[in-house]
Write a protein that holds these residues in place. Sequence first.
Motif, PDB file in Angstrom:
ATOM      1  N   ASP A  55       0.867  -1.172   0.000  1.00  0.00           N
ATOM      2  CA  ASP A  55       0.000   0.000   0.000  1.00  0.00           C
ATOM      3  C   ASP A  55       0.909   1.228   0.000  1.00  0.00           C
ATOM      4  OD1 ASP A  55      -2.303   1.441   0.110  1.00  0.00           O
ATOM      5  OD2 ASP A  55      -3.050   0.523   1.964  1.00  0.00           O
ATOM      6  N   GLN A  56       0.381   2.347  -0.406  1.00  0.00           N
ATOM      7  CA  GLN A  56       1.181   3.582  -0.417  1.00  0.00           C
ATOM      8  C   GLN A  56       0.577   4.619   0.517  1.00  0.00           C
ATOM      9  OE1 GLN A  56       3.748   4.776  -2.898  1.00  0.00           O
ATOM     10  NE2 GLN A  56       3.412   3.539  -4.712  1.00  0.00           N
ATOM     11  N   PRO A  57       1.424   5.424   1.180  1.00  0.00           N
ATOM     12  CA  PRO A  57       0.893   6.427   2.112  1.00  0.00           C
ATOM     13  C   PRO A  57       0.170   7.558   1.388  1.00  0.00           C
ATOM     14  CG  PRO A  57       3.278   6.677   1.890  1.00  0.00           C
ATOM     15  CD  PRO A  57       2.899   5.457   1.107  1.00  0.00           C
ATOM     16  N   SER A  58      -0.811   8.174   2.072  1.00  0.00           N
ATOM     17  CA  SER A  58      -1.471   9.364   1.515  1.00  0.00           C
ATOM     18  C   SER A  58      -0.554  10.565   1.646  1.00  0.00           C
ATOM     19  CB  SER A  58      -2.771   9.667   2.271  1.00  0.00           C
ATOM     20  OG  SER A  58      -3.487   8.508   2.520  1.00  0.00           O
ATOM     21  N   ALA A  59       0.270  10.551   2.721  1.00  0.00           N
ATOM     22  CA  ALA A  59       1.258  11.623   2.926  1.00  0.00           C
ATOM     23  C   ALA A  59       2.430  11.041   3.683  1.00  0.00           C
ATOM     24  CB  ALA A  59       0.630  12.767   3.721  1.00  0.00           C
ATOM     25  N   GLY A  60       3.601  11.656   3.520  1.00  0.00           N
ATOM     26  CA  GLY A  60       4.781  11.191   4.233  1.00  0.00           C
ATOM     27  C   GLY A  60       5.633  10.255   3.392  1.00  0.00           C
ATOM     28  N   ILE A  72       6.662   5.916  -6.226  1.00  0.00           N
ATOM     29  CA  ILE A  72       7.290   5.137  -7.290  1.00  0.00           C
ATOM     30  C   ILE A  72       6.203   4.367  -8.045  1.00  0.00           C
ATOM     31  CG2 ILE A  72       9.491   4.938  -6.084  1.00  0.00           C
ATOM     32  CD1 ILE A  72       8.773   2.089  -5.330  1.00  0.00           C
ATOM     33  N   SER A  73       6.561   3.839  -9.197  1.00  0.00           N
ATOM     34  CA  SER A  73       5.543   3.175 -10.017  1.00  0.00           C
ATOM     35  C   SER A  73       5.173   1.822  -9.410  1.00  0.00           C
ATOM     36  CB  SER A  73       6.085   2.953 -11.422  1.00  0.00           C
ATOM     37  OG  SER A  73       7.070   1.946 -11.401  1.00  0.00           O
ATOM     38  N   ASP A  74       4.015   1.313  -9.820  1.00  0.00           N
ATOM     39  CA  ASP A  74       3.542   0.027  -9.307  1.00  0.00           C
ATOM     40  C   ASP A  74       4.533  -1.103  -9.588  1.00  0.00           C
ATOM     41  OD1 ASP A  74       1.343   0.987  -8.126  1.00  0.00           O
ATOM     42  OD2 ASP A  74      -0.101   0.319  -9.651  1.00  0.00           O
ATOM     43  N   SER A  75       5.153  -1.038 -10.793  1.00  0.00           N
ATOM     44  CA  SER A  75       6.059  -2.139 -11.127  1.00  0.00           C
ATOM     45  C   SER A  75       7.342  -2.079 -10.286  1.00  0.00           C
ATOM     46  CB  SER A  75       6.379  -2.143 -12.618  1.00  0.00           C
ATOM     47  OG  SER A  75       6.903  -0.903 -12.996  1.00  0.00           O
ATOM     48  N   GLU A  76       7.802  -0.868  -9.992  1.00  0.00           N
ATOM     49  CA  GLU A  76       8.966  -0.737  -9.099  1.00  0.00           C
ATOM     50  C   GLU A  76       8.626  -1.233  -7.694  1.00  0.00           C
ATOM     51  OE1 GLU A  76      11.519   3.158 -10.243  1.00  0.00           O
ATOM     52  OE2 GLU A  76       9.369   3.532 -10.037  1.00  0.00           O
ATOM     53  N   LEU A  77       7.427  -0.879  -7.249  1.00  0.00           N
ATOM     54  CA  LEU A  77       6.975  -1.286  -5.918  1.00  0.00           C
ATOM     55  C   LEU A  77       6.871  -2.813  -5.848  1.00  0.00           C
ATOM     56  CD1 LEU A  77       6.153   0.096  -3.286  1.00  0.00           C
ATOM     57  CD2 LEU A  77       3.775  -0.015  -4.026  1.00  0.00           C
ATOM     58  N   THR A  78       6.375  -3.405  -6.907  1.00  0.00           N
ATOM     59  CA  THR A  78       6.237  -4.864  -6.957  1.00  0.00           C
ATOM     60  C   THR A  78       7.601  -5.543  -6.814  1.00  0.00           C
ATOM     61  OG1 THR A  78       4.330  -4.616  -8.375  1.00  0.00           O
ATOM     62  CG2 THR A  78       5.343  -6.791  -8.322  1.00  0.00           C
ATOM     63  N   LEU A  79       8.597  -4.968  -7.474  1.00  0.00           N
ATOM     64  CA  LEU A  79       9.938  -5.551  -7.391  1.00  0.00           C
ATOM     65  C   LEU A  79      10.494  -5.474  -5.966  1.00  0.00           C
ATOM     66  CD1 LEU A  79      12.078  -4.701 -10.536  1.00  0.00           C
ATOM     67  CD2 LEU A  79      11.084  -6.878  -9.791  1.00  0.00           C
ATOM     68  N   ILE A  80      10.306  -4.335  -5.313  1.00  0.00           N
ATOM     69  CA  ILE A  80      10.782  -4.183  -3.933  1.00  0.00           C
ATOM     70  C   ILE A  80      10.060  -5.177  -3.028  1.00  0.00           C
ATOM     71  CG2 ILE A  80      10.757  -2.634  -1.942  1.00  0.00           C
ATOM     72  CD1 ILE A  80      11.383  -0.358  -3.824  1.00  0.00           C
ATOM     73  N   ARG A  81       8.741  -5.277  -3.258  1.00  0.00           N
ATOM     74  CA  ARG A  81       7.939  -6.189  -2.442  1.00  0.00           C
ATOM     75  C   ARG A  81       8.440  -7.623  -2.608  1.00  0.00           C
ATOM     76  NH1 ARG A  81       2.853  -4.541  -3.969  1.00  0.00           N
ATOM     77  NH2 ARG A  81       2.734  -6.121  -5.585  1.00  0.00           N
ATOM     78  N   ARG A  82       8.766  -7.993  -3.833  1.00  0.00           N
ATOM     79  CA  ARG A  82       9.206  -9.362  -4.093  1.00  0.00           C
ATOM     80  C   ARG A  82      10.577  -9.667  -3.524  1.00  0.00           C
ATOM     81  NH1 ARG A  82       8.348 -10.227 -10.268  1.00  0.00           N
ATOM     82  NH2 ARG A  82       6.077 -10.158 -10.350  1.00  0.00           N
ATOM     83  N   ARG A  83      11.458  -8.662  -3.535  1.00  0.00           N
ATOM     84  CA  ARG A  83      12.855  -8.959  -3.214  1.00  0.00           C
ATOM     85  C   ARG A  83      13.307  -8.484  -1.838  1.00  0.00           C
ATOM     86  NH1 ARG A  83      14.917  -7.631  -9.303  1.00  0.00           N
ATOM     87  NH2 ARG A  83      13.944  -9.491 -10.233  1.00  0.00           N
ATOM     88  N   GLN A  84      12.631  -7.464  -1.315  1.00  0.00           N
ATOM     89  CA  GLN A  84      13.113  -6.893  -0.047  1.00  0.00           C
ATOM     90  C   GLN A  84      12.326  -7.349   1.167  1.00  0.00           C
ATOM     91  OE1 GLN A  84      15.684  -4.847   0.410  1.00  0.00           O
ATOM     92  NE2 GLN A  84      16.179  -4.016  -1.596  1.00  0.00           N
ATOM     93  N   VAL A  85      11.090  -7.771   0.952  1.00  0.00           N
ATOM     94  CA  VAL A  85      10.282  -8.121   2.121  1.00  0.00           C
ATOM     95  C   VAL A  85       9.721  -9.533   1.993  1.00  0.00           C
ATOM     96  CG1 VAL A  85       9.621  -5.722   2.554  1.00  0.00           C
ATOM     97  CG2 VAL A  85       8.119  -7.177   1.222  1.00  0.00           C
ATOM     98  N   GLY A  86       9.582 -10.198   3.149  1.00  0.00           N
ATOM     99  CA  GLY A  86       8.905 -11.486   3.210  1.00  0.00           C
ATOM    100  C   GLY A  86       7.709 -11.324   4.126  1.00  0.00           C
ATOM    101  N   PHE A  87       6.555 -11.813   3.697  1.00  0.00           N
ATOM    102  CA  PHE A  87       5.322 -11.649   4.476  1.00  0.00           C
ATOM    103  C   PHE A  87       4.865 -12.977   5.061  1.00  0.00           C
ATOM    104  CE2 PHE A  87       3.886  -7.418   2.917  1.00  0.00           C
ATOM    105  CZ  PHE A  87       3.185  -7.014   4.026  1.00  0.00           C
ATOM    106  N   ILE A  88       4.426 -12.981   6.310  1.00  0.00           N
ATOM    107  CA  ILE A  88       3.635 -14.125   6.798  1.00  0.00           C
ATOM    108  C   ILE A  88       2.346 -13.602   7.433  1.00  0.00           C
ATOM    109  CG2 ILE A  88       5.619 -15.680   7.101  1.00  0.00           C
ATOM    110  CD1 ILE A  88       5.420 -15.219  10.075  1.00  0.00           C
ATOM    111  N   PHE A  89       1.300 -14.430   7.365  1.00  0.00           N
ATOM    112  CA  PHE A  89      -0.046 -13.967   7.712  1.00  0.00           C
ATOM    113  C   PHE A  89      -0.699 -14.881   8.756  1.00  0.00           C
ATOM    114  CE2 PHE A  89       0.937 -13.110   3.288  1.00  0.00           C
ATOM    115  CZ  PHE A  89       0.675 -11.747   3.158  1.00  0.00           C
TER     116      PHE A  89
END
Lengths: 229, 185
Positions: A55-60, A72-89
């Motif tokens: 998700d992206q902030p409204s401000a800040g 940043i663009s959605d595709s750039e964000l997708t790359l960061i999400r894929r490579r920099q973060v791991g999610f568990i739910f």
Amino acid sequence: MIELKNVSKQYRQGARAVYALKDVSLSIQKGEFLSIMGASGSGKSTLLNLVGGLDQPSAGEVFINAKPLHGISDSELTLIRRRQVGFIFQFFNLLPLLTAIENVGLPLLVDGLPFTRVKPMAEAILHKIGLAARAEHRPEQLSGGEMQRVAIARALITNPAVLLADEPTGNLDSHTGEEILLLLKSLHEQGQTIIMVTHDSKAAAYGTRIITLKDGALSQDVAIGGPLA
Amino acid sequence: MSIKYALLGILAEKDLHGYEIKTSFDDKVGEFWSLNYGQIYSTLERLEKEDLVTHDRQAQDKRPDKKIFSITAEGRKQLEEWLAEPVSKLRALRDEFFIKLMFMDSNNPTAILELIEKQKALYLKQMNRLTQRKLALKKSAYNRHALISELLIDAGLFHSEADINWLTLCESKIKAAMTKNKLSR
């Protein structure tokens, strides 16, 4: 390592603007195990989603390793999400038709790597967390604790800068939940940076730092260690 | 009340003198329950009167005799009976914080909310320490004693969690009452 500067997130509810986060500033060091507590609706999942690039902030501004996640663009964000973060739910979010090892390898398969290369990596991680014998099982053949371990393995396969956990014990009994927390703690001891959202104070107590959100704002920051009062 | 049985339990394992009884007690449950020598000696005295415990004197150079305590057959019997019974008395609802809440100025709910916040932070810190202890324990050699200690730490964690949840509920109810008061004014 992770930096939030005056971050706000606003949603529209009909004609009304609702703040999920209000002017939150926070910096998280490499190697920290941060627990985020707060009632439902306090903004803790929103915070996690912003750090995770869901998700992206409204401000800040939001940075991971000095790279901005805002504007940043959605595709750039997708790359960061894929490579920099791991999610568990809380509900593991495994794909039901895939085996454990396929689920674990998924982030790399999506990134375009062939299964022949991904398979040994996924095997190594499953072995590391004690699930080698379950590699060919589907999620429905696994217990809740095993499913969460598979999800942790999937989050780790990209060697992420930060592991983000959203109520990882919320759907597990106390004993199984503790085993998951012990696993997270041992990953943390090996240097993994972890941010965990939870409403369970027993889980939060595993962190090296505990913050509490209230109505979208930071209300408490308990650094661990030092005197009690 | 259960100081009596804790001492009987310690002596059922081994004959000990007063100082050793205290050390053994601290070692087993010291994290949660602190006893001073006075409490230990007065309990031992009472147990002797009830013939549940007896003592032998051991001569020492240049110092008064040392009393070595041991459990009697009757003491062992009462301990066994007590161990087999579930606890019928529930935890006392008597918390220092509750007394504070009772006597704080009800016209100043903000101060009460601040106190609740501080109290929650303190409980969280304590829970973190208990968790650290548990982690250290899990890395040490595994034995029955370690398991019992771990379970005691778990009990401490569950109780603190309940305290925090209760404080959160207090917060919410006090805030709701504040809003209601504003509306009715």
